[in-house]
Design a protein around this motif. Structure first.
Motif, mmCIF file in Angstrom:
data_model
loop_
_atom_site.group_PDB
_atom_site.id
_atom_site.type_symbol
_atom_site.label_atom_id
_atom_site.label_comp_id
_atom_site.label_asym_id
_atom_site.label_seq_id
_atom_site.Cartn_x
_atom_site.Cartn_y
_atom_site.Cartn_z
ATOM 1 N N SER A 20 53.724 74.454 30.432
ATOM 2 C CA SER A 20 54.429 75.435 31.269
ATOM 3 C C SER A 20 54.630 74.832 32.669
ATOM 4 O O SER A 20 54.072 73.769 32.974
ATOM 5 C CB SER A 20 53.609 76.719 31.357
ATOM 6 N N SER A 21 55.365 75.522 33.496
ATOM 7 C CA SER A 21 55.745 74.980 34.804
ATOM 8 C C SER A 21 54.533 74.571 35.653
ATOM 9 O O SER A 21 53.592 75.354 35.834
ATOM 10 C CB SER A 21 56.548 76.031 35.557
ATOM 11 N N GLU A 22 54.611 73.351 36.160
ATOM 12 C CA GLU A 22 53.524 72.846 37.009
ATOM 13 C C GLU A 22 53.497 73.596 38.339
ATOM 14 O O GLU A 22 52.436 73.809 38.924
ATOM 15 C CB GLU A 22 53.743 71.351 37.238
ATOM 16 N N PHE A 25 51.727 76.797 37.871
ATOM 17 C CA PHE A 25 50.300 76.510 37.706
ATOM 18 C C PHE A 25 49.656 76.271 39.070
ATOM 19 O O PHE A 25 48.608 76.842 39.385
ATOM 20 C CB PHE A 25 50.124 75.272 36.820
ATOM 21 N N MET A 26 50.301 75.464 39.897
ATOM 22 C CA MET A 26 49.746 75.138 41.210
ATOM 23 C C MET A 26 49.752 76.364 42.136
ATOM 24 O O MET A 26 48.832 76.541 42.932
ATOM 25 C CB MET A 26 50.521 73.988 41.860
ATOM 26 N N ARG A 28 49.401 79.477 41.210
ATOM 27 C CA ARG A 28 48.278 80.317 40.788
ATOM 28 C C ARG A 28 46.959 79.720 41.287
ATOM 29 O O ARG A 28 46.098 80.428 41.808
ATOM 30 C CB ARG A 28 48.290 80.382 39.261
ATOM 31 N N LEU A 29 46.849 78.406 41.160
ATOM 32 C CA LEU A 29 45.627 77.729 41.594
ATOM 33 C C LEU A 29 45.415 77.890 43.098
ATOM 34 O O LEU A 29 44.312 78.218 43.547
ATOM 35 C CB LEU A 29 45.708 76.242 41.226
ATOM 36 N N GLN A 30 46.488 77.699 43.850
ATOM 37 C CA GLN A 30 46.341 77.759 45.310
ATOM 38 C C GLN A 30 46.008 79.160 45.784
ATOM 39 O O GLN A 30 45.274 79.330 46.766
ATOM 40 C CB GLN A 30 47.608 77.236 45.984
ATOM 41 N N GLN A 32 44.197 81.239 44.154
ATOM 42 C CA GLN A 32 42.766 81.429 43.886
ATOM 43 C C GLN A 32 41.918 80.607 44.866
ATOM 44 O O GLN A 32 40.833 81.038 45.259
ATOM 45 C CB GLN A 32 42.453 81.042 42.449
ATOM 46 N N MET A 33 42.456 79.458 45.257
ATOM 47 C CA MET A 33 41.733 78.629 46.229
ATOM 48 C C MET A 33 41.625 79.338 47.579
ATOM 49 O O MET A 33 40.623 79.214 48.279
ATOM 50 C CB MET A 33 42.443 77.278 46.399
ATOM 51 N N GLU A 34 42.663 80.080 47.923
ATOM 52 C CA GLU A 34 42.627 80.834 49.185
ATOM 53 C C GLU A 34 41.489 81.848 49.167
ATOM 54 O O GLU A 34 40.776 82.032 50.150
ATOM 55 C CB GLU A 34 43.958 81.543 49.419
ATOM 56 N N ILE A 36 38.790 81.605 47.437
ATOM 57 C CA ILE A 36 37.531 80.851 47.550
ATOM 58 C C ILE A 36 37.273 80.464 49.009
ATOM 59 O O ILE A 36 36.148 80.558 49.492
ATOM 60 C CB ILE A 36 37.572 79.603 46.648
ATOM 61 N N ASP A 37 38.335 80.077 49.709
ATOM 62 C CA ASP A 37 38.184 79.710 51.122
ATOM 63 C C ASP A 37 37.642 80.885 51.937
ATOM 64 O O ASP A 37 36.785 80.701 52.800
ATOM 65 C CB ASP A 37 39.532 79.268 51.701
#
Lengths: 124, 158
Positions: A20-22, A25-26, A28-30, A32-34, A36-37
């Motif tokens: 699926s689209s990178e 994906f990125m 969604r990841l970013q 979630q990273m926010e 976590i930050d």
């Protein structure tokens, strides 16, 4: 290595499944990273607050203990030494605990700026 | 390593991570993506434990492998490969059909064999590197790869 092995290895080496689209994906990841930050920042603030509180409490405990010990000869000379020491210890302990909680309140971190205004709360 | 560097390294290795996990999940690309997300978040949380940035790829692969194992233990991935294929096919029909036999065969391997084969052949790691990623000895990895390859060959021949 047999011919079948070679074919298998070729199949595995050429393995490139459609993904699926990178970008999605990125994204969604970013996001979630926010989150976590934010949690990391909050934990760091809490740790700092706790450190100040522990230092203040320890200093207060020491100072009160020393002062009470120095004042000991002038206080209730008639009372048994042991009883006085109990008083000294309890005073020191109470002051220590009181200052610990007081310091936690005084060093309270600012309001959570990252939260929407409507949900801002004071941290305990 | 800061956030930007982490994203940079992740972007460079993203395709490899997702491909490895797709192979480990036997073509279930949705599950593979979920595990990839989990792995990358775990990596981001413990970013301070990575001393040498040049080891990022192996480090992230190790996290992906352990996350996959944990996920498998927790959810007991459905052994029925048809279900996995049907899930994958909604997103990547051609690719799923293309590799359907391979996924079926991979599904019959143990997770360790599957991972060893995938890391060695798909990602091009050396035996020593595979051993360090899966936390095993090089001789054991050689055995896993040999057994995995033999099983795969037999299963694909059927």
């Amino acid at each position: 290595m047999t011919e079948e092995d070679k074919e298998l290895i070729q199949l595995l080496r050429g393995f490139s499944p459609e993904q699926s689209s990178e970008v999605d994906f990125m994204a969604r990841l970013q996001s979630q990273m926010e989150t976590i930050d934010l949690v990391k920042k909050h934990i760091e603030k809490e740790r700092r607050r706790n450190k100040y509180a522990v230092i203040s409490a320890a200093l207060t405990g020491c100072i009160v203990g020393i002062l009470m010990t120095l004042a000991l000869p002038f206080l209730f000379t008639a009372i048994e030494q042991l009883a006085l020491w109990v008083v000294v210890s309890i005073s020191a302990l109470c002051s220590t605990l009181a200052v610990y909680y007081l310091a936690r309140t005084l060093f309270k971190s600012e309001q959570c700026n990252y939260m929407p205004l409507s949900t801002r709360v004071s941290l305990p | 390593m800061n956030r930007e560097q982490f994203i940079l390294h992740t972007t460079r290795n993203l395709e490899d991570i997702r491909r490895l996990l797709t192979a480990l999940c036997c073509g279930n690309s949705s599950l593979a993506d979920d595990i990839a997300q989990d792995s990358l978040l775990k990596a981001y949380i413990s970013i301070d434990s990575l001393r040498d940035e040049s080891n990022f790829r192996s480090w992230i692969m190790r996290i992906a492998y352990t996350t996959f194992l944990n996920n498998k233990r927790a959810h007991q991935i459905n052994e029925n490969i048809e279900a996995a294929i049907s899930l994958a096919s909604t997103e990547a029909t051609d690719s799923s059909f293309k590799y359907q036999e391979l996924y079926e065969a991979l599904n019959r391997l143990t997770p360790t064999e599957r991972t060893s084969v995938a890391l060695y052949y798909l990602e091009g790691y050396s035996i020593k590197e595979v051993a360090s990623i899966i936390g095993s000895k090089p001789d054991a990895v050689k055995q896993h790869i040999y057994r995995g390859r033999t099983h795969l060959r037999n299963l694909l021949e059927k």
